[in-house]
Write an enzyme that holds these catalytic residues in place. Sequence first.
Site, mmCIF file in Angstrom:
data_model
loop_
_atom_site.group_PDB
_atom_site.id
_atom_site.type_symbol
_atom_site.label_atom_id
_atom_site.label_comp_id
_atom_site.label_asym_id
_atom_site.label_seq_id
_atom_site.Cartn_x
_atom_site.Cartn_y
_atom_site.Cartn_z
ATOM 1 N N ASP A 271 0.964 -1.280 0.093
ATOM 2 C CA ASP A 271 -0.179 -0.052 -0.080
ATOM 3 C C ASP A 271 0.934 1.233 -0.403
ATOM 4 O O ASP A 271 2.122 1.208 -0.088
ATOM 5 C CB ASP A 271 -1.012 -0.071 1.277
ATOM 6 C CG ASP A 271 -2.176 0.659 1.032
ATOM 7 O OD1 ASP A 271 -3.141 0.339 1.571
ATOM 8 O OD2 ASP A 271 -2.187 1.731 0.204
ATOM 9 N N GLU A 468 -10.676 7.069 4.491
ATOM 10 C CA GLU A 468 -9.496 6.231 5.474
ATOM 11 C C GLU A 468 -9.542 6.384 6.910
ATOM 12 O O GLU A 468 -10.695 6.838 7.326
ATOM 13 C CB GLU A 468 -8.167 6.286 4.605
ATOM 14 C CG GLU A 468 -8.217 5.570 3.478
ATOM 15 C CD GLU A 468 -6.646 5.602 2.703
ATOM 16 O OE1 GLU A 468 -6.473 6.246 1.781
ATOM 17 O OE2 GLU A 468 -5.794 5.098 3.594
HETATM 18 C C1 GLC Z 1 -4.305 4.086 -0.070
HETATM 19 C C2 GLC Z 1 -5.293 2.949 0.577
HETATM 20 C C3 GLC Z 1 -5.424 1.936 -0.698
HETATM 21 C C4 GLC Z 1 -5.346 2.508 -1.862
HETATM 22 C C5 GLC Z 1 -3.987 3.177 -2.147
HETATM 23 C C6 GLC Z 1 -3.763 4.024 -3.476
HETATM 24 O O1 GLC Z 1 -3.591 4.553 1.184
HETATM 25 O O2 GLC Z 1 -4.904 2.255 1.637
HETATM 26 O O3 GLC Z 1 -6.849 1.241 -0.545
HETATM 27 O O4 GLC Z 1 -5.478 2.044 -3.142
HETATM 28 O O5 GLC Z 1 -3.698 4.217 -1.185
HETATM 29 O O6 GLC Z 1 -4.563 5.113 -3.350
#
Ligand code: GLC
Length: 614
Positions: A271, A468
């Site tokens: 991530d 988030e």
């Molecule tokens: C974010 C998320 C993830 C996402 C990634 C790219 O922090 O946790 O779900 O796909 O970054 O945006």
Amino acid sequence: MPPKRPKVNAEHEAIATKLLERMNLRQKIGQMTMAERLSAEPDDVRRYGLGAVLSGGGSHPGDNAPDDWVRMNDEFWQAAMGDGDGPGIPILYGCDAVHGNNNVQGATVFPHNIGLGAAGDAGLVAEAARITAREMLDSGLDWNFAPTLAVVQDCRWGRTYESFGNDPQRVASFGRHYVEALQGEGIVGCVKHWAGDGGTRNGMDQGETTLPWEELERTHIAPYYPALEAGVMTVMVSFNSWNGEKCHGHRFLVTELLKERLGFDGMVLSDWDGVNYLDEDYGTAIRLSVNAGLDMFMVPERWREFIDALEAQVRLGHVSTARIDNAVRRILRTKLRCGLFDRPRPSRRLGTGSGCTGCAEHRTVARRAVRESLVLLKNERNLLPLKPEQRILVAGKNAHNLGHQCGGWTRSWQGETGNDTIAGTSIWEGMRELAPNARLSAGGDGGDADPNEHDVALVVIGERPYAEGFGDIRSGDDLVVEGGSMVNGLMNPLEPYARSLELAETHPEDLACIRRISEKGVPVVVVLVSGRPLAVGRELAASAAFVAAWLPGSEGRGVAEVLLGMGDFQGRLPLPWPGDGDPAGGEMQFPGGFGLSYSPAAFDNVVGLNYKAG
Ligand code: GLC
């Protein structure tokens, strides 16, 4: 039983072997590197042989029209494939199209997953995935960081709305349907976040999931099996920890379980800067994560540093060349499997520039998804369905706000407010189209309610957008912030968290609006626009009817259609609904699976609308 995986293609493996033989160490590490578009030019793809580029939430080229995305993707493709001095390996361009191709101007925006979970219709999930894929292809994209397979346990979690609910079987089924449909249209899928993100303690994002192996497997890992069996090509690792160990460095979860025992032979990616949390020393953090089995690293800004640091770790003998070769082979295999090497430049691909973005056909499906997602929690004296000729006062902060009804991950990471940036219909606009005597409250707060002028009021309340950890509801020790970062290496939000599950605490304007109207003798129908269940005991008591609409997306008219009896309520709660008084939401107001429908009698008094059973 480990899921069966698609056979490895011998021709693909031979091509991968040839490519590996001609690549030097830095070129191989380049393939393991994913940069964000704002930090990498096409020339960087050419020079460093970057394996992937992404758009973070809301990161868009030009005016954010599909053509702007196609132009950008063409430039990256040209740098990788077209000039002869590039790596000759196409990049994967990824983004979070988690409820439609939601970054792009004019896209069809579906209900977030929590609403699809309430609808309970796997075929609809597949249809949403197909449409999302087609609108992604229209923009020249090829990789979607979806579906999320989180099995949410605590609705204080800011990512509750990205989950299909708390039922592992439903998440498993919807994950498979989504992956098969998305990849069937030619978009690479990515199930996330491996593993146990939905079990994070107290709903604290990026936190600690403390569970015995049997519970972790049953609740949070088993939902991946059908998608793995369906051939999902990539898996994104979770920020979370399991029993105190960060998933980004968890060799058992990533290598021994996912790759060896479950036989996953695709690509495992980190991530966003997920390796950062493993160690203060960047080189050590990278070594731990690469050796745990991650293959592709989302290092949006630090990607040059990442390449240098990983090269140093290999030169020092801390990371084997065999591990590097295996990671790159998986990346190449994924690109070969999805046909990326055989595709022309994005602007010449099937589906690109099809003009289907936001078309009426897609919006019709999204409107059906809205209708099916709605859950009726209360309906005193059959106040609903409303009659089109009634004098309806429409009030509340979310009645005419496309940004709020779409929620996070829409045009921007944290979502929008107002009606200027998202194409669609607000709930008010839906009512105005279908009920000629409906009126929007002048102040929006119901102060103009008058029993002589209004038969009934519709008050649309709830949350404002978030994404988030910014959407976490936290209290007490969970708010402890040490220095620049939260305890347990959690994200350090810029905004204070909501402190309570009780809507009356976090948004008192909503209860005030309901009471202002009901105290004048005008019966109130409440529609809650939120990413999750919230404690709404006082709002329920003050209203005659109450509907959970989740985050319906761009087609707010779908809400009006059901309120006016053009369809019945079908939605059922995808997780228990908390009562007032308990910060952890332990007291239940409604059980999972709860949801009322219109009785046949309810339709007797609605002229011109027939009761549709089921
Ligand atoms: C974010 C998320 C993830 C996402 C990634 C790219 O922090 O946790 O779900 O796909 O970054 O945006």
